[in-house]
Each structure stands twice: as structure tokens, then as C-alpha cells.
Design a protein around this motif. Structure first.
Motif, short mmCIF file in Angstrom:
data_model
loop_
_atom_site.label_atom_id
_atom_site.label_comp_id
_atom_site.label_asym_id
_atom_site.label_seq_id
_atom_site.Cartn_x
_atom_site.Cartn_y
_atom_site.Cartn_z
N LEU A 101 0.83 -1.21 0.00
CA LEU A 101 0.00 0.00 0.00
C LEU A 101 0.86 1.26 0.00
O LEU A 101 0.53 2.25 -0.67
CB LEU A 101 -0.93 0.00 1.22
N GLN A 104 2.12 1.60 -3.49
CA GLN A 104 1.04 2.03 -4.38
C GLN A 104 0.74 3.52 -4.23
O GLN A 104 0.27 4.16 -5.18
CB GLN A 104 -0.22 1.21 -4.09
N SER A 105 1.04 4.07 -3.06
CA SER A 105 0.81 5.50 -2.85
C SER A 105 1.84 6.36 -3.60
O SER A 105 1.64 7.56 -3.77
CB SER A 105 0.86 5.83 -1.36
N LYS A 127 3.47 12.36 -1.18
CA LYS A 127 2.81 11.06 -1.34
C LYS A 127 2.82 10.22 -0.05
O LYS A 127 2.31 9.10 -0.04
CB LYS A 127 3.48 10.26 -2.46
N ILE A 129 1.64 8.76 3.28
CA ILE A 129 0.35 8.55 3.92
C ILE A 129 0.54 8.77 5.43
O ILE A 129 1.34 8.09 6.06
CB ILE A 129 -0.17 7.14 3.65
N ARG A 137 6.53 1.76 5.95
CA ARG A 137 7.16 2.81 5.15
C ARG A 137 8.65 2.54 4.98
O ARG A 137 9.21 2.67 3.89
CB ARG A 137 6.93 4.16 5.82
#
Length: 304
Positions: A101, A104-105, A127, A129, A137
Motif C-alpha cells: 500500500l 502504491q501511494s 505522497k 500517507i 514505510r
């Protein structure tokens, strides 16, 4: 010396270097290389931490290369826990759903290489999150840097281009802890890439380079570069349309199709999902090829 003799000499040099690497690894105490040995048992070392890449990074200092590789596997266990000894890939591997995820961000993203073959990775803070697991991360950054290390030029001086979209008018302050953790493994060379950072600083049209903004930029750079002492980042200013910035990045060697639209190029974050899908298929294909080679090797050994 003709071409064949040059090639033979180079191969002999690599073979001798690998022999010294094995000798150095044998001399490292067991408690410092246990994770490395586990990776050997899982057949991950040749594909994910190729000793030649570490030797090239270390200037063919075998002891230095062996120590860095042991530290790599120790830190990989620290970050990836029970998934550490799965293949480092997007599907059915060390990355979990949270890690995917993050990727993908769009943080980080792999851009097309430069005209002379240097890999390029972009860290766009817009970008990030905010509510994402910070460990996920860091694993996403680890994966991106791992992909950089697979390029032929990655172990050369300034062989990897780091683009950091560092300062924008509405970006939050730099997450100091995240930066320190994610950049630490670059400073220590446990992922064997030699980077050249380029810091991208966006100025609104209505604001000049005043003292307050300049101090903000300096603060951001100091947090990013503190773990990687000795690096000399190039600092680029551009307005919100990227005017005057495209020429500077093309001068670094980036192609227009490899420069983000916010900096005047044609590369768009809309391509991230497609790239990740293609990358996952490439990784599964490579894994299948490796599996077939292992099966073939076992068959040959039995027949012999």
C-alpha cells in the motif's frame, strides 16, 4: 592485451575476490553472521545480496564487504521479522499488504534510468500517507533501494540518482525519526548503492527566497543528510509549474519521460500501479526461472 585476454583477466580478478570474500566470511564470529547463514540456507544470497555487488561497493575489500553483508541480514531480520527470509518481492514474498500500500501511494517510486544507465528513485513527501505504519514505510524504502542495487552502475560513485521532493508550501515538517531510520542503511552501505541526492524545492509564485523559507529548506536538508554524512546534495528550486527546472534535471542525465510532471517532465504518478503490476510479474518470472535451474541442477547431480 586483446579483448579475450582482458575478459579472462577480469573474470580471474572476480574469482579471486570471491575467494577472499569467502575467507573473510569464514573468519567472522558465528554470532555476527547467523542471519547471513540462514539466508544461505534459504538460497537468497546469490540473488538478493550478490557478493560481487558488495565487493564492488567496498572497492574489493573482502573483509569490509563480508561485514556489510552480515549487517544487511541482521537489519533485514529487524525490519521484516518472520518474513525476512522470504524473497524480497511484491507477491508471495517478504513484503506484506501494508508495504504494498505504501508503494502504491507512490513513496518511493522507480523512475526510468538516465541516458547513461543510472537508476533513479523518487521520494515525494507529498505522497506520504500520514496514518501508515512507519515500519511498512521503511520496508518500502528498503525494497526501492534494493531494486536500485541490482543495476550495473549502482556501486559506482554517484551511481544512483536520488530525487527528493523536499520542500513544498503545504508539506508537513520532516519526520526526523523516519528519515534517520530509512537513511541509516545507506550511510552504512548495507544496501550496496552509492547515491547522488538531488533535493527539489518548490517555491510558490508569490514568494521569494526569503530568510524563513531558506531556513526551512536548510533544516529539511540537514535532517535528510545527517545520517549520510559526506554526501553533497544538489539543491534545485522551481516554481509550482516546474518552469526552469526541466533543463537542470535533463542536465543530470534524466530524460523528459523520466522526469515527473510537477518538475516539467512527462512521467506521471498514474503509471505507478501499472509499473507495480509489471514488476510483480517480472519477479514471479525470475523466481520460476531460478526454481527451474535448481531443479535442473538437482537432476544433473543425481544423473552424475
Amino acid at each position: 592485451m586483446n579483448e579475450e585476454e582482458t575478459t579472462a583477466s577480469f573474470l580471474n580478478h572476480e574469482a579471486e575476490a570471491l575467494l577472499h570474500f569467502d575467507e573473510a566470511m569464514a573468519a567472522i564470529p558465528l554470532e555476527h553472521k547467523q542471519d547471513y547463514l540462514t539466508a544461505v540456507e534459504h538460497d537468497l544470497v546469490p540473488t538478493e545480496t550478490d557478493p560481487l555487488r558488495y565487493l564492488k561497493y567496498a572497492g574489493f575489500n573482502a573483509w569490509d564487504a563480508a561485514q556489510r553483508m552480515c549487517t544487511y541480514w541482521q537489519r533485514r531480520v529487524f525490519w521484516f521479522k518472520e518474513r525476512a527470509f522470504l524473497p524480497l518481492r511484491l507477491e508471495n514474498g517478504a513484503l506484506d499488504m501494508k508495504d504494498r500500500l505504501v508503494l502504491q501511494s507512490g513513496y518511493p517510486v522507480i523512475l526510468p534510468p538516465t541516458a547513461d544507465g543510472k537508476p533513479v528513485i523518487l521520494f515525494d513527501r507529498s505522497k506520504l500517507i500520514s496514518n501508515v505504519d512507519p515500519v511498512a514505510r521503511n520496508r518500502a524504502v528498503w525494497y526501492g533501494c534494493h531494486l536500485m542495487s541490482l543495476y550495473d552502475r549502482a556501486q559506482e560513485d554517484e551511481g544512483v540518482i536520488f530525487l527528493v521532493n523536499l520542500v513544498q508550501p503545504r508539506l508537513p515538517p520532516v519526520d526526523q525519526l523516519f528519515v534517520t531510520r530509512s537513511m541509516w542503511f545507506l550511510d552504512n552501505g548495507i544496501i550496496p548503492i552509492k547515491i547522488k541526492p538531488h533535493m527539489l524545492c518548490s517555491l510558490p509564485l508569490t514568494m521569494s527566497r526569503n530568510e524563513k523559507l531558506t531556513n526551512n529548506i536548510i533544516e529539511c536538508i540537514s535532517f535528510y543528510m545527517r545520517p549520510t554524512s559526506g554526501l553533497c546534495p544538489d539543491l534545485h528550486f522551481y516554481n509550482h509549474m516546474g518552469e526552469g527546472f526541466l533543463h537542470a534535471l535533463m542536465g543530470v542525465g534524466l530524460k523528459k519521460e523520466g522526469i515527473p510532471t510537477f518538475a516539467g517532465g512527462t512521467w506521471s504518478f498514474e503509471s505507478v500501479a501499472s509499473w507495480l503490476n509489471c514488476q510483480a510479474l517480472r519477479e514471479l518470472k525470475v523466481d520460476e526461472q531460478q526454481r527451474q535451474r535448481r531443479l535442473s541442477g538437482k537432476t544433473d547431480a543425481k544423473s552424475g
